[in-house]
Write a protein that holds these residues in place. Structure first.
Motif, PDB file in Angstrom:
ATOM      1  N   GLU A  42      48.269  53.281  25.938  1.00 17.00           N
ATOM      2  CA  GLU A  42      48.143  51.837  26.162  1.00 17.00           C
ATOM      3  C   GLU A  42      47.639  51.551  27.581  1.00 17.00           C
ATOM      4  N   ASP A  43      48.199  52.246  28.557  1.00 16.56           N
ATOM      5  CA  ASP A  43      47.752  52.064  29.942  1.00 16.56           C
ATOM      6  C   ASP A  43      46.330  52.582  30.142  1.00 16.56           C
ATOM      7  N   VAL A  44      45.998  53.687  29.491  1.00 11.35           N
ATOM      8  CA  VAL A  44      44.626  54.208  29.579  1.00 11.35           C
ATOM      9  C   VAL A  44      43.653  53.135  29.109  1.00 11.35           C
ATOM     10  N   THR A  45      43.952  52.510  27.992  1.00 10.88           N
ATOM     11  CA  THR A  45      43.092  51.461  27.456  1.00 10.88           C
ATOM     12  C   THR A  45      42.989  50.282  28.411  1.00 10.88           C
ATOM     13  N   THR A  46      44.117  49.842  28.933  1.00 12.79           N
ATOM     14  CA  THR A  46      44.142  48.701  29.852  1.00 12.79           C
ATOM     15  C   THR A  46      43.343  48.986  31.119  1.00 12.79           C
ATOM     16  N   PHE A  47      43.586  50.142  31.739  1.00 10.35           N
ATOM     17  CA  PHE A  47      42.914  50.473  32.996  1.00 10.35           C
ATOM     18  C   PHE A  47      41.431  50.737  32.783  1.00 10.35           C
ATOM     19  N   THR A  48      41.089  51.353  31.660  1.00 10.72           N
ATOM     20  CA  THR A  48      39.683  51.620  31.358  1.00 10.72           C
ATOM     21  C   THR A  48      38.935  50.315  31.122  1.00 10.72           C
ATOM     22  N   GLU A  49      39.565  49.391  30.417  1.00  8.31           N
ATOM     23  CA  GLU A  49      38.942  48.086  30.190  1.00  8.31           C
ATOM     24  C   GLU A  49      38.723  47.348  31.508  1.00  8.31           C
ATOM     25  N   ALA A  50      39.709  47.382  32.379  1.00  3.73           N
ATOM     26  CA  ALA A  50      39.581  46.730  33.691  1.00  3.73           C
ATOM     27  C   ALA A  50      38.443  47.367  34.486  1.00  3.73           C
ATOM     28  N   ALA A  51      38.364  48.690  34.484  1.00  2.00           N
ATOM     29  CA  ALA A  51      37.304  49.386  35.211  1.00  2.00           C
ATOM     30  C   ALA A  51      35.928  49.020  34.655  1.00  2.00           C
ATOM     31  N   THR A  52      35.828  48.917  33.353  1.00  2.00           N
ATOM     32  CA  THR A  52      34.560  48.550  32.717  1.00  2.00           C
ATOM     33  C   THR A  52      34.143  47.140  33.101  1.00  2.00           C
ATOM     34  N   ARG A  53      35.087  46.225  33.103  1.00  2.00           N
ATOM     35  CA  ARG A  53      34.777  44.837  33.474  1.00  2.00           C
ATOM     36  C   ARG A  53      34.362  44.741  34.942  1.00  2.00           C
ATOM     37  N   ILE A  54      35.023  45.483  35.802  1.00  2.00           N
ATOM     38  CA  ILE A  54      34.669  45.495  37.220  1.00  2.00           C
ATOM     39  C   ILE A  54      33.271  46.073  37.403  1.00  2.00           C
ATOM     40  N   GLN A  55      32.978  47.167  36.704  1.00  2.00           N
ATOM     41  CA  GLN A  55      31.652  47.791  36.798  1.00  2.00           C
ATOM     42  C   GLN A  55      30.563  46.821  36.341  1.00  2.00           C
ATOM     43  N   THR A  56      30.821  46.081  35.275  1.00  2.00           N
ATOM     44  CA  THR A  56      29.867  45.102  34.773  1.00  2.00           C
ATOM     45  C   THR A  56      29.605  44.020  35.814  1.00  2.00           C
ATOM     46  N   LEU A  57      30.664  43.526  36.442  1.00  3.89           N
ATOM     47  CA  LEU A  57      30.516  42.500  37.469  1.00  3.89           C
ATOM     48  C   LEU A  57      29.774  43.051  38.682  1.00  3.89           C
ATOM     49  N   MET A  58      30.098  44.268  39.083  1.00  7.89           N
ATOM     50  CA  MET A  58      29.404  44.874  40.216  1.00  7.89           C
ATOM     51  C   MET A  58      27.903  44.979  39.948  1.00  7.89           C
ATOM     52  N   THR A  59      27.551  45.397  38.758  1.00 11.19           N
ATOM     53  CA  THR A  59      26.139  45.525  38.388  1.00 11.19           C
ATOM     54  C   THR A  59      25.445  44.169  38.435  1.00 11.19           C
ATOM     55  N   LYS A  60      26.111  43.160  37.923  1.00 11.11           N
ATOM     56  CA  LYS A  60      25.550  41.810  37.936  1.00 11.11           C
ATOM     57  C   LYS A  60      25.311  41.342  39.372  1.00 11.11           C
ATOM     58  N   LEU A  61      26.272  41.572  40.249  1.00  7.86           N
ATOM     59  CA  LEU A  61      26.129  41.175  41.648  1.00  7.86           C
ATOM     60  C   LEU A  61      25.037  41.982  42.348  1.00  7.86           C
ATOM     61  N   GLN A  62      24.977  43.284  42.091  1.00  4.27           N
ATOM     62  CA  GLN A  62      23.956  44.117  42.704  1.00  4.27           C
ATOM     63  C   GLN A  62      22.562  43.706  42.245  1.00  4.27           C
ATOM     64  N   ASP A  63      22.442  43.302  40.992  1.00  4.52           N
ATOM     65  CA  ASP A  63      21.151  42.845  40.476  1.00  4.52           C
ATOM     66  C   ASP A  63      20.695  41.581  41.206  1.00  4.52           C
ATOM     67  N   LEU A  64      21.640  40.718  41.553  1.00  6.05           N
ATOM     68  CA  LEU A  64      21.300  39.495  42.287  1.00  6.05           C
ATOM     69  C   LEU A  64      20.732  39.824  43.666  1.00  6.05           C
ATOM     70  N   VAL A  65      21.300  40.814  44.328  1.00  9.81           N
ATOM     71  CA  VAL A  65      20.847  41.197  45.656  1.00  9.81           C
ATOM     72  C   VAL A  65      19.462  41.825  45.564  1.00  9.81           C
ATOM     73  N   GLU A  66      19.222  42.614  44.531  1.00 13.24           N
ATOM     74  CA  GLU A  66      17.941  43.300  44.360  1.00 13.24           C
ATOM     75  C   GLU A  66      16.810  42.336  44.028  1.00 13.24           C
ATOM     76  N   GLU A  67      17.141  41.169  43.458  1.00  7.37           N
ATOM     77  CA  GLU A  67      16.123  40.188  43.087  1.00  7.37           C
ATOM     78  C   GLU A  67      15.491  39.545  44.313  1.00  7.37           C
ATOM     79  N   GLU A  68      16.167  39.581  45.434  1.00 12.07           N
ATOM     80  CA  GLU A  68      15.668  38.916  46.637  1.00 12.07           C
ATOM     81  C   GLU A  68      14.448  39.582  47.199  1.00 12.07           C
TER      82      GLU A  68
END
Length: 68
Positions: A42-68
């Motif tokens: 259960e914790d593996v699932t919870t922590f993995t989901e959180a890590a995936t969501r953070i990675q997705t947000l990081m990618t979105k933010l990094q893409d914004l910086v690269e667009e400049e």
């Protein structure tokens, strides 16, 4: 549904957020490894989901910086 919030940030501010998210991501990845070692699925699932969501947000933010 989640509400979109318009926000203006400088590229430096976005990079600061990405750095903070990287540290947070590392914590969740480590927690998932420990949970896996303890057999706590259960914790593996919870922590993995959180890590995936953070990675997705990081990618979105990094893409914004690269667009400049």
């Amino acid at each position: 549904m989640t509400k979109a919030i318009p926000l203006s940030l400088t590229s430096d501010e976005i990079e600061m957020l990405v750095d903070a998210l990287e540290a947070d991501l590392e914590g969740y990845v480590e927690a998932a490894k420990e949970a896996r070692g303890n057999g706590n699925r259960e914790d593996v699932t919870t922590f993995t989901e959180a890590a995936t969501r953070i990675q997705t947000l990081m990618t979105k933010l990094q893409d914004l910086v690269e667009e400049e």
